[in-house]
Enzyme design. Sequence first.
Site, PDB file in Angstrom:
ATOM      1  N   SER A 165      31.990  50.570  51.859  1.00  0.00           N
ATOM      2  CA  SER A 165      30.932  50.898  51.108  1.00  0.00           C
ATOM      3  C   SER A 165      30.206  49.587  50.018  1.00  0.00           C
ATOM      4  O   SER A 165      30.770  48.645  50.929  1.00  0.00           O
ATOM      5  CB  SER A 165      32.738  51.188  50.029  1.00  0.00           C
ATOM      6  OG  SER A 165      33.456  49.950  49.867  1.00  0.00           O
TER       7      SER A 165
ATOM      8  N   GLU B  29      29.174  47.737  46.672  1.00  0.00           N
ATOM      9  CA  GLU B  29      29.463  47.846  45.694  1.00  0.00           C
ATOM     10  C   GLU B  29      27.976  47.125  44.254  1.00  0.00           C
ATOM     11  O   GLU B  29      27.730  46.257  44.888  1.00  0.00           O
ATOM     12  CB  GLU B  29      30.787  46.975  45.267  1.00  0.00           C
ATOM     13  CG  GLU B  29      30.590  46.594  43.085  1.00  0.00           C
ATOM     14  CD  GLU B  29      32.479  46.223  43.245  1.00  0.00           C
ATOM     15  OE1 GLU B  29      32.914  46.484  43.365  1.00  0.00           O
ATOM     16  OE2 GLU B  29      31.742  44.951  42.033  1.00  0.00           O
TER      17      GLU B  29
ATOM     18  N   HIS C 114      33.322  52.350  38.276  1.00  0.00           N
ATOM     19  CA  HIS C 114      34.165  51.913  38.140  1.00  0.00           C
ATOM     20  C   HIS C 114      34.923  51.990  36.676  1.00  0.00           C
ATOM     21  O   HIS C 114      33.687  52.332  36.127  1.00  0.00           O
ATOM     22  CB  HIS C 114      33.902  50.201  38.054  1.00  0.00           C
ATOM     23  CG  HIS C 114      33.553  49.869  39.770  1.00  0.00           C
ATOM     24  ND1 HIS C 114      34.583  47.936  40.191  1.00  0.00           N
ATOM     25  CD2 HIS C 114      33.857  50.456  40.346  1.00  0.00           C
ATOM     26  CE1 HIS C 114      34.428  48.172  41.159  1.00  0.00           C
ATOM     27  NE2 HIS C 114      33.603  49.153  41.458  1.00  0.00           N
TER      28      HIS C 114
ATOM     29  N   GLY D  31      39.950  45.278  33.321  1.00  0.00           N
ATOM     30  CA  GLY D  31      38.773  44.503  33.159  1.00  0.00           C
ATOM     31  C   GLY D  31      39.017  43.217  32.497  1.00  0.00           C
ATOM     32  O   GLY D  31      40.460  43.217  31.620  1.00  0.00           O
ATOM     33  N   ASP D  32      37.968  42.736  31.527  1.00  0.00           N
ATOM     34  CA  ASP D  32      38.642  41.008  30.769  1.00  0.00           C
ATOM     35  C   ASP D  32      37.459  41.502  30.011  1.00  0.00           C
ATOM     36  O   ASP D  32      36.308  41.243  30.532  1.00  0.00           O
ATOM     37  CB  ASP D  32      37.976  40.187  31.717  1.00  0.00           C
ATOM     38  CG  ASP D  32      39.199  39.706  32.565  1.00  0.00           C
ATOM     39  OD1 ASP D  32      40.140  39.796  32.540  1.00  0.00           O
ATOM     40  OD2 ASP D  32      38.544  39.864  34.162  1.00  0.00           O
TER      41      ASP D  32
ATOM     42  N   TYR E 296      45.146  41.476  44.920  1.00  0.00           N
ATOM     43  CA  TYR E 296      44.269  40.404  44.829  1.00  0.00           C
ATOM     44  C   TYR E 296      45.270  39.406  45.535  1.00  0.00           C
ATOM     45  O   TYR E 296      46.437  38.864  45.339  1.00  0.00           O
ATOM     46  CB  TYR E 296      44.911  39.021  43.160  1.00  0.00           C
ATOM     47  CG  TYR E 296      43.587  40.468  41.866  1.00  0.00           C
ATOM     48  CD1 TYR E 296      42.213  39.559  41.920  1.00  0.00           C
ATOM     49  CD2 TYR E 296      44.606  41.546  41.536  1.00  0.00           C
ATOM     50  CE1 TYR E 296      42.006  40.196  40.678  1.00  0.00           C
ATOM     51  CE2 TYR E 296      43.757  41.701  40.750  1.00  0.00           C
ATOM     52  CZ  TYR E 296      42.112  41.239  40.052  1.00  0.00           C
ATOM     53  OH  TYR E 296      41.325  42.356  39.604  1.00  0.00           O
TER      54      TYR E 296
ATOM     55  N   LYS F  76      50.712  50.139  40.380  1.00  0.00           N
ATOM     56  CA  LYS F  76      49.950  51.156  40.072  1.00  0.00           C
ATOM     57  C   LYS F  76      49.525  52.303  41.521  1.00  0.00           C
ATOM     58  O   LYS F  76      48.752  52.744  40.922  1.00  0.00           O
ATOM     59  CB  LYS F  76      48.622  49.938  40.435  1.00  0.00           C
ATOM     60  CG  LYS F  76      48.461  48.585  39.040  1.00  0.00           C
ATOM     61  CD  LYS F  76      46.551  48.213  38.716  1.00  0.00           C
ATOM     62  CE  LYS F  76      46.775  47.100  39.249  1.00  0.00           C
ATOM     63  NZ  LYS F  76      45.678  46.315  39.657  1.00  0.00           N
TER      64      LYS F  76
ATOM     65  N   PHE G 189      31.325  32.645  39.525  1.00  0.00           N
ATOM     66  CA  PHE G 189      31.803  33.396  40.424  1.00  0.00           C
ATOM     67  C   PHE G 189      33.121  33.180  40.496  1.00  0.00           C
ATOM     68  O   PHE G 189      33.749  33.898  40.177  1.00  0.00           O
ATOM     69  CB  PHE G 189      30.893  34.424  41.269  1.00  0.00           C
ATOM     70  CG  PHE G 189      30.432  35.563  40.665  1.00  0.00           C
ATOM     71  CD1 PHE G 189      30.181  35.495  39.692  1.00  0.00           C
ATOM     72  CD2 PHE G 189      31.202  36.474  41.343  1.00  0.00           C
ATOM     73  CE1 PHE G 189      29.353  36.378  38.958  1.00  0.00           C
ATOM     74  CE2 PHE G 189      30.796  37.705  41.449  1.00  0.00           C
ATOM     75  CZ  PHE G 189      29.918  37.877  40.167  1.00  0.00           C
TER      76      PHE G 189
ATOM     77  N   HIS H 297      34.669  46.569  51.997  1.00  0.00           N
ATOM     78  CA  HIS H 297      34.281  46.869  50.419  1.00  0.00           C
ATOM     79  C   HIS H 297      32.803  45.669  50.312  1.00  0.00           C
ATOM     80  O   HIS H 297      33.650  44.495  49.741  1.00  0.00           O
ATOM     81  CB  HIS H 297      34.906  47.021  49.427  1.00  0.00           C
ATOM     82  CG  HIS H 297      34.352  47.422  48.806  1.00  0.00           C
ATOM     83  ND1 HIS H 297      33.876  48.469  48.244  1.00  0.00           N
ATOM     84  CD2 HIS H 297      34.082  47.114  46.981  1.00  0.00           C
ATOM     85  CE1 HIS H 297      33.304  48.928  46.623  1.00  0.00           C
ATOM     86  NE2 HIS H 297      33.317  47.254  46.006  1.00  0.00           N
TER      87      HIS H 297
END
Length: 278
Positions: free
Chosen positions: A8, A10, A70, A101-102, A138, A158, A209, A259
Amino acid sequence: MLKTSQISFEYFPPKTSEGVKTLRETALKLHQYQPHFFSVTFGAGGSTREGTLETITWLQNHTTIPIAPHLACVGLSRQELIHIIQLYQSMGIQRIVALRGDLPSGMGQSGELRYANDLVSLIRDTAQNHFHIEVAAYPEIHPQAKNAFEDVENLKRKADAGANSAITQYFFNPDAYFYFLDECTKHHIPIPIVPGIMPITHFDKLVRFSDMCGAEIPRWIRKRLEQYGEDLASIEAFGLEIVYRLCETLLKGGAPGLHFYTLNHANPSINVLNQLRL
Ligand SMILES: Cc1cc2nc3c(=O)[nH]c(=O)nc-3n(C[C@H](O)[C@H](O)[C@H](O)COP(=O)(O)OP(=O)(O)OC[C@H]3O[C@@H](n4cnc5c(N)ncnc54)[C@H](O)[C@@H]3O)c2cc1C
């Protein structure tokens, strides 16, 4: 052997007309791989709400690849989130990447939902089993997690809330991924966990990043990238070797797919896929 249904790609919603052109060319090039889906990021707090919608609409109209927007719950009200979920359902979208999210510092309220598991529950309450729900994982531990144990427990929350699969933050050390998979098995987390792959093309951007999201660049990789300075061709060649070897190791070790974080460019992912003989 890697199948196209295991990959996939992104994208992020571009902000300039040049960026729109690049993204469209990229998506049309990557379309030929017939990936499992294209995903499109969502700026926390709704900052790219329109951009995400425009991007997924264009991709739906110009490709045959399933689209996975997303959705980040931070900074939005429950009602705003329900509206977006229902909109995606009405557009025939069948997959959502559900995130917390942040919120950028200084940007408004944190919203009504605190964590991604709350968003997964909201999507299930709103649209029952309509969506396949992806969540984030993570292997190198989320920077705000109390500890590694709690972070795995969070992925379990989750999954228990209804997530179908997970995509990881990128990493360059395959041991982090395989150890994480073992931990998830011990915690009875039954969902597939697909590694997120970041092709290496720029040193400074990668460092910025990685510092932000808590991904580790091993010293030996950092040192070698550093020595190339402005020599982008050498950075790309070394980056390709590293990322290709990583993907090969992950697939041999049983990763269910890959991904790619494309950053809206096709060639870095294509080069890796070519090496993998896809
Ligand atoms: C594949 C992928 C795609 C992404 N796409 C986007 C995007 O489109 N837009 C965007 O803004 N960001 C995106 N992100 C970044 C993500 O939003 C950030 O990493 C964010 O900090 C955490 O999001 P989450 O969904 O993992 O949060 P959560 O799963 O809610 O976890 C956040 C933190 O809270 C902790 N936690 C969770 N529940 C509890 C609890 N009950 N008690 C105590 N601690 C808890 C977790 O351990 C973790 O440290 C993406 C990340 C990945 C890996």
